[in-house]
Design an enzyme around this catalytic site. Structure first.
Site, PDB file in Angstrom:
ATOM      1  CD  GLU A 299     -55.200 128.207  -3.988  1.00 25.48           C
ATOM      2  OE1 GLU A 299     -55.641 127.085  -4.295  1.00 25.48           O
ATOM      3  OE2 GLU A 299     -54.291 128.780  -4.599  1.00 25.48           O
TER       4      GLU A 299
ATOM      5  N   PRO B   6     -64.036 141.852   0.841  1.00 22.31           N
ATOM      6  CG  PRO B   6     -63.865 144.194   0.851  1.00 22.31           C
ATOM      7  CD  PRO B   6     -64.144 143.029  -0.044  1.00 22.31           C
TER       8      PRO B   6
END
Length: 381
Positions: free
Chosen positions: A363, A128
């Protein structure tokens, strides 16, 4: 110059092309609507050998190199994105860490079953508070005797819902920053590991994306990947290689969008003429092809750099940034060329439009790629 693929890779790509056309595409709408991959399709993928393409032959895989992986990714990009994501994640970031850092015992224990698809892998890095900034990672791994106790939460983990093996990044020494991040192989059955509910996403339907919670999850010392502090270094290498494979998949997606758009332009008529005769749409199609071709060349350049044994950080980020941004424009143009039909689900163009959006986020976001590129360009020497 174009990358020369081995006969084995070319043969596999031909078989994969037939498989995608005859087995995946007919199920693509079902996957999109049910947000899961049918069991029989997963089994056919296992039978084809898809799950072992990057695992060394000595452990039952095909042992294809990065160029072979990219060739396969390009083919996968022309089919269902959710299915492609399941395979790409398992054969990419989920297994490369074990191949690169795993001990002989770890490789013998996990890789043969990962090669057959008996075990599905995933890669748990994002948190988070730690997405583009891994240094902010809060998941900890405290050594207690012959095991580590992991505590923390990971989010947006691809394949988490079906994974049996999790490569988890955790902080073993907070004082060392990123050099204090280590990697661990965590099995789904380890007490303290919990997988949350599958997230409902804009695209990527069919592949599970879920949070992973670690509550005093005990992991044997022998399941640490490499030495303490090697986790972040390997994660960055893994993500660098992964950026090139994502770029290759984007090339395949552009191939499909261009082919679909050209075919539609030849048959759709407006104002008494086929829309292929309108110069404005011709230019749009031409720009799509230029973007696709430039993207392919950037992928090939990155592969050449890696083949020479160089780091390739700059080239991988350039390839990912350009191709993902290009795909977004190509997908938008494809919707525009199809007009109202492009907005309808039955055409499948809007599906690819939604799927394409994630490529600029995961990514390494486009912004992070720009940071990396600038950093590499500004290095002394």
């Amino acid at each position: 110059m174009p990358i020369e693929l081995s006969p084995e890779v070319r043969q596999f790509c031909e078989a994969l092309r037939r498989f995608l056309e005859h087995e995946v595409e007919p199920r693509s709408r079902w996957i999109e609507e049910h947000d899961t991959i049918p069991d029989e399709l997963m089994q056919m993928a296992r039978d084809l050998g898809l799950f072992g393409i990057t695992i060394p032959e000595e452990y039952g895989g095909a042992g294809f190199d990065l160029a072979g992986k990219c060739a396969i990714e390009e083919e996968l990009g022309k089919s269902n994105y959710g299915f492609a994501s399941v395979i790409a994640n398992h054969t990419g970031i989920a297994t490369t860490g074990i191949v690169a850092l795993g001990s002989a015992g770890q490789k013998r224990q996990y890789l043969p079953r990962m090669a057959t698809g008996e075990l599905i892998g995933c890669f748990a890095l994002t948190e988070p508070q730690a997405g583009s900034d891994p240094a902010a990672m809060r998941t900890t791994a405290v050594k207690q005797g012959d095991r580590y106790v992991l505590d923390g939460e990971k989010i947006y983990i691809t394949n988490a819902g079906i994974a049996d093996v999790f490569t988890v990044m955790a902080v073993t020494d907070k004082a060392k920053g990123t050099k204090g991040i280590s990697a661990f192989i965590v099995e789904r059955g380890f007490p303290g590991l919990k997988v949350g509910r599958n997230e409902l996403k804009m695209g990527m339907h069919g592949v599970s994306t879920a949070p992973v919670v670690l509550e005093r999850c005990e992991v044997p010392v022998e399941n640490r990947l490499g030495e303490e502090g090697m986790g972040y270094i390997q994660a960055m290498k893994t993500l660098t290689w992964g950026r090139v494979t994502i770029a290759a998949r984007c090339v395949g997606m552009m191939d499909k969008l261009i082919a679909r758009s050209a075919a539609y332009m030849k048959t759709r008529a407006q104002g008494g003429r086929r829309i292929a005769e309108y110069q404005g749409l011709q230019w749009m199609l031409a720009d799509m092809a230029v973007a696709r071709d430039a993207s392919r060349l950037l992928v090939e350049r990155a592969l050449e750099i890696f083949a020479r044994g160089e780091r390739g950080t700059l080239e991988a980020s350039v390839a990912k940034l350009f191709t993902t941004e290009a795909l977004g424009k190509v997908a938008d143009s494809a919707v525009q060329i199809h007009g109202g039909m492009g907005y309808m689900r039955e055409a499948g163009i809007e599906t690819m439009y939604r799927d394409s959006r994630i490529t600029r986020i995961y990514e390494g976001t486009s912004e992070i790629q720009r940071n990396i590129i600038a950093r590499e360009l500004l290095k002394d020497g």
